[in-house]
Motif scaffolding. Sequence first.
Motif, PDB file in Angstrom:
ATOM      1  N   LYS A 195       4.853   3.755   0.784  1.00 58.93           N
ATOM      2  CA  LYS A 195       3.545   3.855   0.133  1.00 58.93           C
ATOM      3  C   LYS A 195       3.276   5.290  -0.318  1.00 58.93           C
ATOM      4  O   LYS A 195       2.857   5.532  -1.462  1.00 58.93           O
ATOM      5  N   ALA A 234       7.739  -3.971  -0.949  1.00 65.80           N
ATOM      6  CA  ALA A 234       7.490  -2.525  -1.038  1.00 65.80           C
ATOM      7  C   ALA A 234       8.516  -1.853  -1.948  1.00 65.80           C
ATOM      8  O   ALA A 234       8.198  -0.902  -2.665  1.00 65.80           O
ATOM      9  N   GLU A 268       4.597   2.762   5.380  1.00 61.88           N
ATOM     10  CA  GLU A 268       3.754   3.928   5.092  1.00 61.88           C
ATOM     11  C   GLU A 268       4.543   4.971   4.312  1.00 61.88           C
ATOM     12  O   GLU A 268       4.025   5.592   3.375  1.00 61.88           O
ATOM     13  N   GLU A 302       3.074   6.740  -4.230  1.00 60.97           N
ATOM     14  CA  GLU A 302       1.902   7.465  -4.707  1.00 60.97           C
ATOM     15  C   GLU A 302       2.287   8.840  -5.239  1.00 60.97           C
ATOM     16  O   GLU A 302       1.769   9.301  -6.256  1.00 60.97           O
TER      17      GLU A 302
END
Length: 357
Positions: A171, A220, A168, A175
Motif C-alpha cells: 500500500k 494488492a 501495508e 502510494e
Amino acid sequence: MKLVCWNVNGWNPTCEKVKERFTSVRGFLDHIVSELSSSKGQEEGNSDDGVVLCLQEVKLTEDKLTKENCVMDDEGFESYWACCRKRRGYSGVATILDSPMFRPHGVQLDTLSQTVDGEGRFLSVDIGPCVVINVYVPNSGLGKKSKSNVGDGSEECTEGERVRYKLEFLKQLLEHCRQLVEEEKKEVILVGDFNACFDARDVHPAIGLEKAFLECEIQALHAFTKNGLFTDVFRRRHPMAHTSYTCFDERTNARAYNRGVRIDFVFVTAGLVPLVKQCSIVPGTTVPAKLSDHCALFLDIDIVPDREERKPVQEWRMLRKKLLNTNQKTILGMFGKRPLVSKSDENDTNVGKKAKS
C-alpha cells in the motif's frame, strides 16, 4: 540502458562465485548483456549503454559492507545499500549503477514509510530520465509460523501479522509511486521480488495459485497495473508464456522440472513502455542455477543518460569514506617521520611563537 534485477539469496557467497566465474561483477554483467541484449548484433561500444544492477535479499547488515561486496574494486560503479536494521543476515536490497553515466540526482534508502521501514526492502535512485525503485516485498508466511521481522526478530508471529505487514508495505509503495507519477510527473522503473503472482500463468499447476497466495496478496499486486499506472513488461512482451518462472524450491530440485513461480517483476510507467526493447528471464545457461534460487531478469530499454555533470550524492561519499578509509595515516606518519615543512610555514610558526611570548 541495460538493467538486471536479481534476488541473490545472500550477496556475499554469490558475489564470490560471480567473481570466480566471471572475474568481476563488470564481467558478469557484460556476459549477460552480450548473451541477451537486443542489440547483440550491433556495433559494440555504444557510450549510452550503461548498466544498472538491482539486487534483492542481499542479507547484509551495514557493518558487513566491504569495498569488495560493494563492488568498489570494479572501476566505474556506484552502489547503494538498504540493509535490514531489525535482524542480522536477512532481507536487504542494493542498486549498483554505472558512474558517472547514471549517477543519481538523489537516493532513498529504506525510507518508504515509518510503518514498514527497518527491514531494508526499499531503495530508490533518481537517475534523471527516470526513477529506478528496487524492492523486496515481504513474504506473508502463508501456511506456517514465521519469525517476526517487525520487532527484533526474536519473537514468533502468526501468518496474519506478516500478511498485514506485507499489504501495508505494498500500500505504501503504491502510494509512493502514484505520487512520483501523478504529482511529480516522473517516469518510474519498479523492479524486484514481489512475493506474489498475478494469475495461474505465473504458477506451475503442481503448486497452484490459490495454494501459494491469498487473494488479498494477488489483488494488492494487481493494483500496480490497474488504470495503467504500471505495465508488467515481461507479460506484455510474452502474453502467452505459461511456463516462465523466476523462483524455484531448491529443496525439491524444482528447477530441474521447471516447477516454479513468477514472483520477480519489471514494471514501467506509460511513458517508458515504447522505449522497451527487450525484457526476458535470464536462463540457467547464462546465469548458472547454483548461484541463486531465483532467475535474474533482464531489461533493455532506450533510456539515455542526461549527461548532466554532478558530484556523487552524500550516501555514496559517506560509504566510500567509511570503506576505503580515506583518513588512513601516510607511510611517513606511520613511522613517525616529520612531514616536510616549507620556509613559509616555518616563518609563520616562528611568528606565532613570538606573538604568544
